[in-house]
Design an enzyme around this catalytic site. Sequence first.
Site, PDB file in Angstrom:
ATOM      1  N   LYS A  29       0.852  -1.183   0.000  1.00 52.86           N
ATOM      2  CA  LYS A  29       0.000   0.000   0.000  1.00 52.86           C
ATOM      3  C   LYS A  29       0.890   1.236   0.000  1.00 52.86           C
ATOM      4  O   LYS A  29       1.674   1.451   0.925  1.00 52.86           O
ATOM      5  CB  LYS A  29      -0.908   0.002   1.233  1.00 52.86           C
ATOM      6  CG  LYS A  29      -1.765   1.254   1.327  1.00 52.86           C
ATOM      7  CD  LYS A  29      -2.807   1.153   2.400  1.00 52.86           C
ATOM      8  CE  LYS A  29      -3.595   2.442   2.506  1.00 52.86           C
ATOM      9  NZ  LYS A  29      -4.650   2.355   3.512  1.00 52.86           N
ATOM     10  N   ARG A  64     -10.914   9.694   1.454  1.00 53.71           N
ATOM     11  CA  ARG A  64     -10.816  10.370   2.752  1.00 53.71           C
ATOM     12  C   ARG A  64     -11.987  11.319   2.951  1.00 53.71           C
ATOM     13  O   ARG A  64     -12.417  11.552   4.074  1.00 53.71           O
ATOM     14  CB  ARG A  64      -9.459  11.070   2.875  1.00 53.71           C
ATOM     15  CG  ARG A  64      -8.337  10.030   2.964  1.00 53.71           C
ATOM     16  CD  ARG A  64      -6.956  10.633   3.020  1.00 53.71           C
ATOM     17  NE  ARG A  64      -5.937   9.587   2.978  1.00 53.71           N
ATOM     18  CZ  ARG A  64      -4.652   9.810   2.778  1.00 53.71           C
ATOM     19  NH1 ARG A  64      -4.218  11.047   2.622  1.00 53.71           N
ATOM     20  NH2 ARG A  64      -3.799   8.805   2.747  1.00 53.71           N
ATOM     21  N   LYS A  83       1.036  10.047   5.226  1.00 54.68           N
ATOM     22  CA  LYS A  83       1.150   8.733   5.872  1.00 54.68           C
ATOM     23  C   LYS A  83       2.455   8.047   5.480  1.00 54.68           C
ATOM     24  O   LYS A  83       2.571   6.836   5.489  1.00 54.68           O
ATOM     25  CB  LYS A  83      -0.074   7.871   5.527  1.00 54.68           C
ATOM     26  CG  LYS A  83      -1.404   8.479   6.000  1.00 54.68           C
ATOM     27  CD  LYS A  83      -2.586   7.513   5.895  1.00 54.68           C
ATOM     28  CE  LYS A  83      -3.850   8.130   6.517  1.00 54.68           C
ATOM     29  NZ  LYS A  83      -5.005   7.198   6.521  1.00 54.68           N
ATOM     30  N   LYS A 106      -2.051  -1.609  -3.831  1.00 48.02           N
ATOM     31  CA  LYS A 106      -2.951  -0.452  -3.788  1.00 48.02           C
ATOM     32  C   LYS A 106      -2.160   0.837  -3.848  1.00 48.02           C
ATOM     33  O   LYS A 106      -1.194   0.957  -3.083  1.00 48.02           O
ATOM     34  CB  LYS A 106      -3.736  -0.515  -2.474  1.00 48.02           C
ATOM     35  CG  LYS A 106      -4.616   0.674  -2.199  1.00 48.02           C
ATOM     36  CD  LYS A 106      -5.194   0.582  -0.822  1.00 48.02           C
ATOM     37  CE  LYS A 106      -6.000   1.822  -0.543  1.00 48.02           C
ATOM     38  NZ  LYS A 106      -6.518   1.831   0.787  1.00 48.02           N
ATOM     39  N   SER A 118     -10.087   5.293  -4.937  1.00 49.10           N
ATOM     40  CA  SER A 118     -11.033   6.373  -5.189  1.00 49.10           C
ATOM     41  C   SER A 118     -10.545   7.362  -6.246  1.00 49.10           C
ATOM     42  O   SER A 118     -11.324   7.799  -7.095  1.00 49.10           O
ATOM     43  CB  SER A 118     -11.316   7.100  -3.876  1.00 49.10           C
ATOM     44  OG  SER A 118     -10.114   7.555  -3.277  1.00 49.10           O
ATOM     45  N   TYR A 160     -14.769   0.645  -7.296  1.00 44.85           N
ATOM     46  CA  TYR A 160     -16.050   1.332  -7.132  1.00 44.85           C
ATOM     47  C   TYR A 160     -16.934   1.161  -8.369  1.00 44.85           C
ATOM     48  O   TYR A 160     -18.101   1.503  -8.343  1.00 44.85           O
ATOM     49  CB  TYR A 160     -15.821   2.814  -6.814  1.00 44.85           C
ATOM     50  CG  TYR A 160     -14.999   2.981  -5.549  1.00 44.85           C
ATOM     51  CD1 TYR A 160     -15.600   2.871  -4.295  1.00 44.85           C
ATOM     52  CD2 TYR A 160     -13.619   3.158  -5.601  1.00 44.85           C
ATOM     53  CE1 TYR A 160     -14.848   2.963  -3.135  1.00 44.85           C
ATOM     54  CE2 TYR A 160     -12.855   3.257  -4.449  1.00 44.85           C
ATOM     55  CZ  TYR A 160     -13.476   3.158  -3.213  1.00 44.85           C
ATOM     56  OH  TYR A 160     -12.729   3.233  -2.069  1.00 44.85           O
TER      57      TYR A 160
HETATM   58  C1  PBG Z   1      -7.153   3.671   5.288  1.00 42.63           C
HETATM   59  C2  PBG Z   1      -7.659   3.377   3.936  1.00 42.63           C
HETATM   60  C3  PBG Z   1      -7.540   4.246   2.858  1.00 42.63           C
HETATM   61  C4  PBG Z   1      -8.153   3.646   1.760  1.00 42.63           C
HETATM   62  C5  PBG Z   1      -8.620   2.398   2.182  1.00 42.63           C
HETATM   63  N1  PBG Z   1      -8.296   2.245   3.540  1.00 42.63           N
HETATM   64  C6  PBG Z   1      -7.017   5.630   2.776  1.00 42.63           C
HETATM   65  C7  PBG Z   1      -5.780   6.010   3.454  1.00 42.63           C
HETATM   66  O1  PBG Z   1      -4.840   5.221   3.586  1.00 42.63           O
HETATM   67  O2  PBG Z   1      -5.762   7.153   3.896  1.00 42.63           O
HETATM   68  C8  PBG Z   1      -8.236   4.274   0.417  1.00 42.63           C
HETATM   69  C9  PBG Z   1      -9.164   3.689  -0.556  1.00 42.63           C
HETATM   70  C10 PBG Z   1      -9.458   4.562  -1.717  1.00 42.63           C
HETATM   71  O3  PBG Z   1      -8.836   5.618  -1.950  1.00 42.63           O
HETATM   72  O4  PBG Z   1     -10.368   4.179  -2.470  1.00 42.63           O
HETATM   73  N2  PBG Z   1      -7.000   2.660   6.186  1.00 42.63           N
END
Ligand code: PBG
Length: 342
Positions: A209, A219, A235, A266, A292, A331
């Site tokens: 990730k 978010r 992060k 991801k 997203s 999605y």
């Molecule tokens: C956080 C989490 C995130 C997403 C899934 N779980 C965002 C982040 O790490 O801030 C993002 C998924 C997306 O953007 O569709 N635990």
Amino acid sequence: MNDSDNQEDFKLDLARRPRRLRRTAAVRSLVEETRLTVDDLIAPLFAIDGDGEKEAVGSMPGVFRRNLKDLALECRELWDLGVKAVALFPSIDPSLKDAVGNEANNPDNLGLRAIKAIKDAAPGLLVMADVALDPYTTHGHDGVLNEAGDYVLNDETVERLCAMSVLQAEAGADIVAPSDMMDGRIGAIREFLDDAGFDDTAIMAYSAKFASAYYGPFREAVGSASAAGTSLLDKKTYQLNPANRREAIADALLDEEEGADFVMVKPAGPYLDIVRELRNATSLPVAAYQVSGEYAQIHAASQLGWLDYEKSRDESLLAIKRAGADMILSYFSREVAEGLRG
Ligand code: PBG
């Protein structure tokens, strides 16, 4: 030879003419290597409390936060369309958030009630519960911060995630999906689940990730950006550097060693090289999360008339599968499932 008058006479002496296999729809279909099916799709869903109308997510057209009744209905419909799994994300009332995300471990919290509602409505549908503290913390980080508030503590966070996973398994989650990127969390969660008697609850590790700008719209959806006042919440001390390929594979293989049942990459589209490399490096199923921002991008460009919506949507998913993903969180899942059903 290059004289255009001679074009008719011009003939290459070719043993191989790859275009033979592209001449008609029939032959193209015969040699098609990758096909997206409804079995490949996992639908991410957002839950809210109360009994209000579904709420649109501004930067994700067609994506909604739903109350538990509507969520159950949506899941029933997804199951009837042939979708096998959903990934659940609670969007909790801001008044329930605090600095350590205590609400994550409340046995009656929204996420846990949502799991139960879905399993009641569609018992066969696999429910994947997200394991991370970000929907519950005022700062939007995935874990517990140190006293200075500038670093996410690893082991303290893992302890919380273990307890959270057991609650999710108790509520009926088929798969728990740690999305936090703390060190050692897969092994610890596996041990906690086993000790609590949940040997059959699977773990999908968000293994590779990346600290990506493509999470912005998500978010907004769970409200994890608003507290921090920015969609560019940093992060980087736990999520991977987008520049690093070797590190991503090494981290994913650690998750495999610790007992992950699935590994995930991801975002998906901008990281197809990682999807392919991980596919080659592990024998576990590889999931890819079309996040997203990838969804928003296709919507935005097609709203401007710059991309064909359906064609670019379908190509984006096909490319992820071709790269080696065994399953895709997207999605687009519902509408694509509808299209595949014809
Ligand atoms: C956080 C989490 C995130 C997403 C899934 N779980 C965002 C982040 O790490 O801030 C993002 C998924 C997306 O953007 O569709 N635990």
